[in-house]
Design a protein around this motif. Structure first.
Motif, PDB file in Angstrom:
ATOM      1  N   ARG A 197      -0.129   0.908   5.480  1.00  0.00           N
ATOM      2  CA  ARG A 197       0.033   1.626   4.213  1.00  0.00           C
ATOM      3  C   ARG A 197       1.320   1.199   3.513  1.00  0.00           C
ATOM      4  NH1 ARG A 197       2.263   6.605   2.587  1.00  0.00           N
ATOM      5  NH2 ARG A 197       1.056   7.691   0.994  1.00  0.00           N
ATOM      6  N   LYS A 198       2.374   0.979   4.290  1.00  0.00           N
ATOM      7  CA  LYS A 198       3.639   0.555   3.695  1.00  0.00           C
ATOM      8  C   LYS A 198       3.517  -0.828   3.073  1.00  0.00           C
ATOM      9  CE  LYS A 198       7.365   1.653   5.840  1.00  0.00           C
ATOM     10  NZ  LYS A 198       8.495   1.697   6.822  1.00  0.00           N
TER      11      LYS A 198
ATOM     12  N   ASP B 193       8.695  -4.089   4.452  1.00  0.00           N
ATOM     13  CA  ASP B 193       9.142  -3.995   3.068  1.00  0.00           C
ATOM     14  C   ASP B 193       9.963  -5.225   2.713  1.00  0.00           C
ATOM     15  OD1 ASP B 193      11.329  -3.542   4.626  1.00  0.00           O
ATOM     16  OD2 ASP B 193      11.724  -1.516   3.909  1.00  0.00           O
TER      17      ASP B 193
ATOM     18  N   ASP C  81      -4.263   9.238  -1.499  1.00  0.00           N
ATOM     19  CA  ASP C  81      -2.835   9.419  -1.207  1.00  0.00           C
ATOM     20  C   ASP C  81      -2.017   8.213  -1.677  1.00  0.00           C
ATOM     21  OD1 ASP C  81      -3.459  11.833  -0.071  1.00  0.00           O
ATOM     22  OD2 ASP C  81      -3.504  11.061   1.994  1.00  0.00           O
ATOM     23  N   ILE C  82      -2.574   7.020  -1.534  1.00  0.00           N
ATOM     24  CA  ILE C  82      -1.862   5.819  -1.983  1.00  0.00           C
ATOM     25  C   ILE C  82      -1.714   5.831  -3.501  1.00  0.00           C
ATOM     26  CG2 ILE C  82      -2.081   3.305  -2.197  1.00  0.00           C
ATOM     27  CD1 ILE C  82      -3.268   3.249   0.589  1.00  0.00           C
TER      28      ILE C  82
ATOM     29  N   LYS D 287      -7.463   8.753   1.986  1.00  0.00           N
ATOM     30  CA  LYS D 287      -6.347   7.843   2.257  1.00  0.00           C
ATOM     31  C   LYS D 287      -5.987   7.007   1.034  1.00  0.00           C
ATOM     32  CE  LYS D 287      -7.402   7.503   7.191  1.00  0.00           C
ATOM     33  NZ  LYS D 287      -7.786   6.587   8.310  1.00  0.00           N
TER      34      LYS D 287
ATOM     35  N   GLU E 154       0.931   8.258  -4.523  1.00  0.00           N
ATOM     36  CA  GLU E 154       2.267   7.723  -4.270  1.00  0.00           C
ATOM     37  C   GLU E 154       2.668   6.712  -5.342  1.00  0.00           C
ATOM     38  OE1 GLU E 154       5.863   7.487  -2.279  1.00  0.00           O
ATOM     39  OE2 GLU E 154       4.179   8.854  -1.956  1.00  0.00           O
TER      40      GLU E 154
ATOM     41  N   GLU F  62      -0.569   0.331  13.466  1.00  0.00           N
ATOM     42  CA  GLU F  62      -0.349   1.674  12.958  1.00  0.00           C
ATOM     43  C   GLU F  62      -0.781   1.749  11.498  1.00  0.00           C
ATOM     44  OE1 GLU F  62       1.889  -0.257  14.193  1.00  0.00           O
ATOM     45  OE2 GLU F  62       2.626   0.612  16.074  1.00  0.00           O
ATOM     46  N   GLU F  63      -1.430   2.848  11.173  1.00  0.00           N
ATOM     47  CA  GLU F  63      -1.894   3.033   9.795  1.00  0.00           C
ATOM     48  C   GLU F  63      -0.728   3.112   8.823  1.00  0.00           C
ATOM     49  OE1 GLU F  63      -3.924   6.694   7.498  1.00  0.00           O
ATOM     50  OE2 GLU F  63      -5.129   5.865   9.147  1.00  0.00           O
ATOM     51  N   GLU F  64       0.378   3.703   9.246  1.00  0.00           N
ATOM     52  CA  GLU F  64       1.539   3.843   8.362  1.00  0.00           C
ATOM     53  C   GLU F  64       2.126   2.474   8.016  1.00  0.00           C
ATOM     54  OE1 GLU F  64       4.210   5.585   5.902  1.00  0.00           O
ATOM     55  OE2 GLU F  64       2.467   6.475   6.895  1.00  0.00           O
ATOM     56  N   PHE F  65       2.110   1.543   8.974  1.00  0.00           N
ATOM     57  CA  PHE F  65       2.623   0.196   8.709  1.00  0.00           C
ATOM     58  C   PHE F  65       1.761  -0.519   7.674  1.00  0.00           C
ATOM     59  CE2 PHE F  65       2.498  -4.365   9.695  1.00  0.00           C
ATOM     60  CZ  PHE F  65       3.835  -4.691   9.502  1.00  0.00           C
TER      61      PHE F  65
END
Length: 548
Positions: free
Chosen positions: A256-257, A224, A284-285, A281, A288, A251-254
């Protein structure tokens, strides 16, 4: 009695048989319905399977035809590649013969020729430095880079060399100038396709890319802005991950962030769709983005993913407009309508409105979403911003300081500049003296004709229908009116009742309030040298946009 018993037993038997027949009938209907449903399901599945087999056969036939065409085209490609190799060899030999190694003077060569030289040498560092010097020519530079890279021995390796150099500088803690970062970004975005797998990098090159990106991920931290990551680095990182097919390594979360943090980047929607696909997926983005009031970005993501039916652009754009108005109003309220709070609110509103206009134009929605009110508001905010800069310029401050420290009025060289009269009616003259001890936040206006040569070009008398008794100190120029209309009765104003200057009336306005707020009476052209306080000319309240 015996007859009654027999009759009773007969009825009992009939009831039992009737109950049995009812049960059998219900069971028969249930079984019939069940088997009918099974038959229908089997029929549908059979039809779907037949359709799938048919599509599979068609795809197989098409693939075989394509393979056959490629196989037939191999001889032509081999001959063209052989000719290209010979041509490149001759160019390289000619370059070596006509130059003195890497110290060759390239100043007399064209942009295309210089790019070709660096690419043939596989000199990533030199190529980046040269691109950095040509930032003013960025419009045609991208196409030239793409053409020049065809001359390189291995363009994927050349890209990775540049990325590794950039990551090395980040790991060592060196400061990367914005121009140099832009050069790396331009190089990567010019040659790397936005499709997973890219040009099919070899295993050794892929492993090397994985090591470079792992180091880069360590520098990016949490992914970020708080970790010092900028938008250009995020897009370059995602682009290389996609190109070398390394999604499984991170990682998928990284990832995605990174997408959510820099969703306003122009090429981020395409990268996100390639990375996460068009399924749940990416949904979801988008959800958000909507939750965090990034409706404009959600429009781009939904359009890229083909989800405009689920997320209608017009609905998202209207929500973005409401958020823009609400945020500007809240910032002004929290800052108690101070000058800094109003400036911040206007700046945020200006940027959000411009982004909204661009989104509407990019998606060709001008007919459904009118832009007249938004463009008018942008003009007002830009004009207010220009006036603030002009009023706060060092030259203007210097003029104000000299005006306040003027000498006697009888001396023409040191007297104050003439101010416009506040009212058109005559007023008793003041003697030549200093202002009274009471000071107000608004600009003072003395009406003595013997002290100041005040032209009567501005008149406020028509704004009042009754008589106006004028005190020795005129009204402040930016005193907020209680209502937009003029006073209808006799108005008497004394110095003791003057309120501090406010750029906005202290009244609550809703997000869609239609009240018009006036920050000043107007006609301030004669007070440029004595504008002691700066009032925002563009209201931080929501403008009267046309309903969308």
């Amino acid at each position: 009695m015996a007859a009654e018993d027999r009759i009773h037993a007969l009825f009992t038997n009939l009831e039992a048989r009737h109950s049995l027949l009812t049960t059998i009938t219900h069971l028969h209907k249930t079984l019939t319905s069940h088997f009918t449903n099974i038959q229908t399901s089997l029929t549908n599945k059979s039809e779907a399977l037949d359709e799938h087999i048919k599509n599979l056969k068609e795809n197989t036939e098409n693939a075989l035809i394509k393979l056959q065409n490629r196989e037939d085209a191999l001889p032509d490609k081999e001959s063209s590649m052989a000719a290209r190799i010979v041509e490149m060899k001759e160019e390289a030999v000619k370059e070596i013969e006509s130059s003195q190694g890497l110290g060759e003077d390239l100043s007399d060569k064209s942009l295309e020729e210089v790019l070709g030289v660096y690419c043939r040498r596989m000199d990533a560092s030199g190529l980046v430095r040269f691109i950095q010097t040509k930032r003013k020519e960025s419009i045609g530079l991208r196409a030239e880079i793409g053409a020049a890279l065809q001359c390189s021995l291995d363009q994927m390796r050349l890209i990775l060399d540049a990325a590794e150099e950039f990551v090395g500088m980040k790991v060592e803690g060196k400061t990367v100038l914005s121009d140099r970062r832009w050069a790396y970004d331009m190089l990567i975005q010019s040659v790397v396709p936005s499709a997973e797998g890219g040009y099919g990098a070899g295993r050794s090159l892929k492993e090397r890319a994985a090591r470079v990106l792992e180091k880069w991920k360590g520098v990016l931290g949490g992914g970020d802005r708080g970790s010092g990551v900028c938008a250009a680095e995020a897009t370059m990182f995602l682009q290389l991950v996609i190109t070398f097919g390394l999604k499984e390594r991170f990682e998928e979360e990284f990832l995605r962030k990174l997408v959510l943090e820099f969703a306003n980047r122009k090429d981020m929607p395409k990268l996100a769709v390639v990375t996460f696909g068009s399924g749940n997926k990416i949904v979801d983005i988008i959800e958000e983005l909507v939750k965090t009031d990034k409706d404009v970005e959600a429009v781009y993501f939904a359009s890229e993913a083909g989800l405009t039916e689920r997320y209608p652009p017009l609905s998202l754009l209207r929500s973005a407009l409401r958020s823009c108005r609400r945020n500007a109003n809240n910032i002004s309220k929290k800052g108690k309508f101070s000058s800094s709070a109003v400036d911040k609110a206007n700046t945020i509103e200006l940027e959000a409105t411009k982004a909204l206009i661009k989104c509407v134009e990019d998606h060709k929605l001008e007919e459904e979403f009118s832009l007249n009110g938004l463009k008018k508001r942008v003009t007002e905010l830009e004009l207010a911003k220009a006036k603030r800069k002009k009023s706060t310029a060092p030259g203007n401050k210097h003029i104000k300081k000299r005006g306040r420290s003027s000498g006697k009025a009888s001396d023409p060289s040191t007297s104050r500049h003439g101010k416009s009269g506040r009212l058109s009616n005559a007023s008793p003259s003041f003697s030549s003296r200093n202002p009274p001890p009471a000071r107000y936040a608004g600009a003072h206006s003395y009406t003595s004709q013997t002290v100041y040569e005040a032209p009567s070009t501005v008149s406020y008398a028509p704004a009042y229908s009754g008589a106006h008794a004028k005190s020795s100190v005129a009204l402040p120029p930016h005193y907020a009116l209680q209502e937009a209309g003029a006073y209808s009765g006799t108005h008497t104003q004394s110095p003791a009742t003057l309120a501090p200057q406010y750029g906005y009336a202290h009244q609550d306005a809703g997000v869609d309030g239609g009240r018009s707020y006036h920050g000043s009476y107007g006609g301030e052209t004669g007070y440029s040298a004595y504008d002691y306080t700066l009032a925002a000319t563009a209201s931080a309240y929501p403008p009267s946009y046309p309903p969308q």
